[in-house]
Each structure stands twice: as structure tokens, then as C-alpha cells.
Enzyme design. Structure first.
Site, PDB file in Angstrom:
ATOM      1  N   TRP A 287       0.835  -1.201   0.000  1.00 47.85           N
ATOM      2  CA  TRP A 287       0.000   0.000   0.000  1.00 47.85           C
ATOM      3  C   TRP A 287       0.871   1.253   0.000  1.00 47.85           C
ATOM      4  O   TRP A 287       0.512   2.270  -0.596  1.00 47.85           O
ATOM      5  CB  TRP A 287      -0.917  -0.005   1.225  1.00 47.85           C
ATOM      6  N   HIS A 288       2.022   1.176   0.651  1.00 48.70           N
ATOM      7  CA  HIS A 288       2.925   2.320   0.682  1.00 48.70           C
ATOM      8  C   HIS A 288       3.606   2.542  -0.662  1.00 48.70           C
ATOM      9  O   HIS A 288       4.004   3.669  -0.977  1.00 48.70           O
ATOM     10  CB  HIS A 288       3.990   2.121   1.766  1.00 48.70           C
ATOM     11  N   GLY A 289       3.768   1.503  -1.451  1.00 50.17           N
ATOM     12  CA  GLY A 289       4.410   1.644  -2.754  1.00 50.17           C
ATOM     13  C   GLY A 289       4.913   0.304  -3.252  1.00 50.17           C
ATOM     14  O   GLY A 289       5.232  -0.586  -2.461  1.00 50.17           O
TER      15      GLY A 289
END
Length: 419
Positions: A287-289
């Protein structure tokens, strides 16, 4: 949120509008929605239409039924994956709008919440204090808070105190810790740089993100709206499971309710529980990258959580001090992974040369040492009370210092705004 105009124009406009609308909920909702849309356009001038369209679809599609709500969830996840793979400049607030849109659709079609009006839903999704970095909120509780939004002297004072404290935490502590946190990622760093980053990375992420959360909760509280807490003294945790009950609680709660439990949670045996944990933490990392460090961050936590759940790692029988050291150790390592700019940065060739020592020595200053000391002390200090006049004087001084800092810098980005 961290531009001078936010504090000198947007927040005063919010208060002035609430003063004019009085106790008329419909006008209050409209005013807060218009301000939130104005902030969205200002904060993401290139890609704000995408965020707005997704917010409108979050309101419209669930009205067609459960399948349409699931379709919105699939569309949202696809949008997140595509944009993260393309590595575009991230539209401010998009991730939080999409996650809350998914929750809104699933809750309103399952009977956990009743559908909101267009104004209520768009305000919920784009509410400007929490748009940049959360916290995530449930629609039902937010709508109740929105219906009571108004100016109250007690709420204004508490909110202003919380917002100024968050601003100071971000600007004076987190931003001062950032160079120490990134010290290990320089070319051929000194071993001391590795030690500094091990201590500073988690503290930097915590104070930056908690500062953002406190600012969001404080500004919202000034309008009479109480947002959920996101942290509960996470560095006092005695296990990794305990840590995730205290850290980024709104995202942890979202993943538990909308991913872990639908996958079966811990109800289908130990093996399935371990698989579910890995799925949840890999999803949380990505989700962060879509980068190797974020994937490794999720795998690291998923692996250790699986060991704790399976009984292979029984920390409950350890002395409390050892449990705390273990938790701080594994969490600190994970945040070094989290902060790594790329996979190559995780493989360090340390150097004892004079040049590497000089690069470390330049980072050590009275300001950085003070920030590190405060960064370590604040999560451990008990809540303290002081005379009202002293608190107000301290807050005024903090506000002056922080605003001067903002005027000099022009802009101070929030870490979680990029996610």
C-alpha cells in the site's frame, strides 16, 4: 497542511464559516465540503479530478447494491496498483479517499451504516484536515460528529492545543530527525551512521506521522468534529502483535475488518491464519508503494507475526524488559527497511575512513541531539498537567516558532502524504 496559507487562511476561513452558519447542520456540511474541495484542488492541482471522481463514485455505486460496492472496491484497488506501478506524482489524499470509499460502500450495503447524502459522503471522504495523511474514519461515526459540528470554546481550545503540538512535533522533532534517519543510506557510511539510523528511522516516522495525525485531529476538533486516534504509545508495546494494536490503528483496523476477517482471520486453523497474516502485511507494505523495501517491510512483519501467532516465538514468558527490547529491536530494523530509497540501499558497505566520520560528525549538532532526546522521551512520558496560563503561553511560543519555520521553508512535506 504544512504551508503558511493553510494556517493563515484555510483554518480561519473554516472557523469564520462555522460562526456564520451557526447551528444549521446543512449549511455547516456544505461549508466544510466546499473548503475541503478547495483544499483538494490547491493541494493536487494536476490530479484532483481523479480524486473527486472516485469520491463521487464511492457515493453513487453502492446505491446500486452490494455488487456495485464490490465493483467500486475492485476499481479502487486497480487504480492504486496502476498509479503506484506508474510511479506518478501521488495525488494528495487519493489513498485515504479510496480506502474510506471502500469501507463506505461495504458498510452501507451490509447494513452497518445507512447511506449518506451526497454532501455528507463527499465531506466524509475529502474532509480537508484528514485528507493528506488520515486518520481513516468510519462513516457512521464521522456522520454523527458532522451533525454536531459547531464552534464551542472548549473544543476550540483543545483542538488548537492538539494542532499546535502536532505542528511542533512535525517541524521541530521529525524534520530534525530526518537527516539522522537517512544517514546510513549515504555512500560508504560510517558504522555510527548505521547506529544512528537504527535509532532515528522509527522515531522519525512516528513523530512525522503522529504530528500529522495530531494536526488533523486538532483542526477537526476546532470545528467540533472528533476524529479517531491513530497511535497509543506504540513504543511501549511488549510484542509485535501489541505494537500493531497501537500503531497506525485506523489502517490496522481497516485491514483487519476488510481483509483479514473476510479471508477467515484466525478461525480456520493455524496454517490458514499464518497465510492470512502474510497476505495482510504484504498488502500493507505494498500500500505504501510497489518497491522492494516496502515489500520486505511487509514480509518482515508478516514473518514475525506468524512466529508469534504459531507459538514458535513465545515472548509472553520472557521478562517484561526483554519483551520490550525485542519489540523495539525488530520494529527499529523494519523502519530502516521502510526508509530505504531502493533495494540496493539495504546492502551497506561501511567505512571507517575520515571522510565517512566527517559526514557523520556534521549531522551531530545541538539541534539534532535535542530532537533525538525529545523523540525518545516523548513517547515514554506520562501525561502531565500544568496551569492553564502556562500552557497557553507555551502554545503561543510554539506557534510563533513553527510559523516562522514555515515562512522560512515555504513548505514542509508530510511523509504519509506521499502514500
Amino acid at each position: 497542511m504544512l504551508r503558511p496559507l493553510y494556517w493563515s487562511a484555510l483554518v480561519p476561513l473554516m472557523l469564520a464559516g462555522l460562526l456564520l452558519t451557526g447551528k444549521k447542520p446543512r449549511l455547516t456540511r456544505c461549508w466544510l465540503m466546499l473548503l475541503s474541495l478547495a483544499f483538494l484542488i490547491w493541494a493536487a492541482p494536476a490530479l484532483w479530478p481523479l480524486t473527486l471522481v472516485m469520491a463521487l463514485l464511492a457515493w453513487a455505486l453502492p446505491r446500486l447494491g452490494r455488487k456495485a460496492a464490490l465493483g467500486y472496491a475492485a476499481l479502487s484497488l486497480t487504480t492504486l496498483v496502476v498509479l503506484k506501478l506508474l510511479r506518478v506524482d501521488w495525488p494528495t489524499g487519493l489513498s485515504f479517499v479510496l480506502l474510506q470509499g471502500i469501507a463506505y460502500g461495504l458498510d452501507t450495503t451490509s447494513g452497518k451504516a445507512t447511506p449518506g447524502t451526497l454532501t455528507e459522503t463527499v465531506t466524509y471522504l475529502t474532509f480537508f484536515p484528514k485528507l493528506s495523511a488520515g486518520p481513516l474514519a468510519k462513516f457512521g461515526s464521522f456522520r454523527e460528529e458532522l451533525s454536531r459540528a459547531s464552534l464551542r470554546s472548549e473544543s476550540i481550545e483543545k483542538g488548537l492545543s492538539l494542532a499546535i503540538g502536532g505542528l511542533a512535533r512535525k517541524l521541530l522533532i521529525a524534520d530534525s530527525l530526518r537527516p539522522l534517519a537517512l544517514a546510513v543510506f549515504t555512500d560508504r557510511p560510517h558504522p555510527l551512521a548505521g547506529a544512528m539510523s537504527l535509532v532515528a528511522c522509527g522515531l522519525y516516522v512516528y513523530h512525522d506521522f503522529m504530528g500529522a495525525t495530531d494536526m488533523a485531529r486538532g483542526v477537526a476538533l476546532m470545528a467540533g468534529i472528533e476524529l479517531p486516534e491513530n497511535f497509543n504509545r506504540p513504543f511501549s508495546a511488549l510484542s509485535l502483535r501489541d505494537f500493531w494494536r497501537r500503531w497506525h490503528m485506523s489502517l490496522s483496523g481497516f485491514l483487519r475488518e476488510y481483509l483479514y476477517i473476510p479471508l477467515g482471520g484466525s478461525r480456520k486453523g493455524r496454517r490458514r491464519t499464518i497465510i492470512n497474516l502474510f497476505v495482510v502485511f504484504v498488502a500493507m507494505g505494498l500500500w505504501h508503494g510497489f518497491t522492494v523495501p516496502f515489500l520486505l517491510f511487509g514480509l518482515w512483519h508478516g514473518f514475525l507475526m506468524a512466529l508469534e501467532h504459531s507459538g514458535a516465538l513465545r515472548t509472553e514468558s520472557w521478562p517484561k524488559a526483554l519483551r520490550r527490547v525485542y519489540t523495539l529491536g525488530v520494529v527499529s530494523v523494519s523502519f530502516v527497511i521502510f526508509m530505504a530509497p531502493d533495494a540496493a540501499s539495504l546492502v551497506r558497505d561501511f567505512s571507517l575512513s575520515y571522510a565517512s566520520w566527517q559526514s557523520v560528525r556534521m549531522l551531530i549538532s545541538p539541534l539534532s541531539v535535542a530532537a533525538l532526546a525529545l523523540g525518545i522521551a516523548l513517547p515514554c512520558l506520562p501525561k502531565m498537567t500544568c496551569p492553564a496560563w502556562l500552557r497557553r503561553v507555551a502554545l503561543l511560543l510554539l506557534l510563533i516558532v513553527c510559523y516562522a519555520h514555515l515562512l522560512a521553508a515555504g513548505f514542509a512535506p508530510l511523509l504519509y502524504a506521499q502514500f
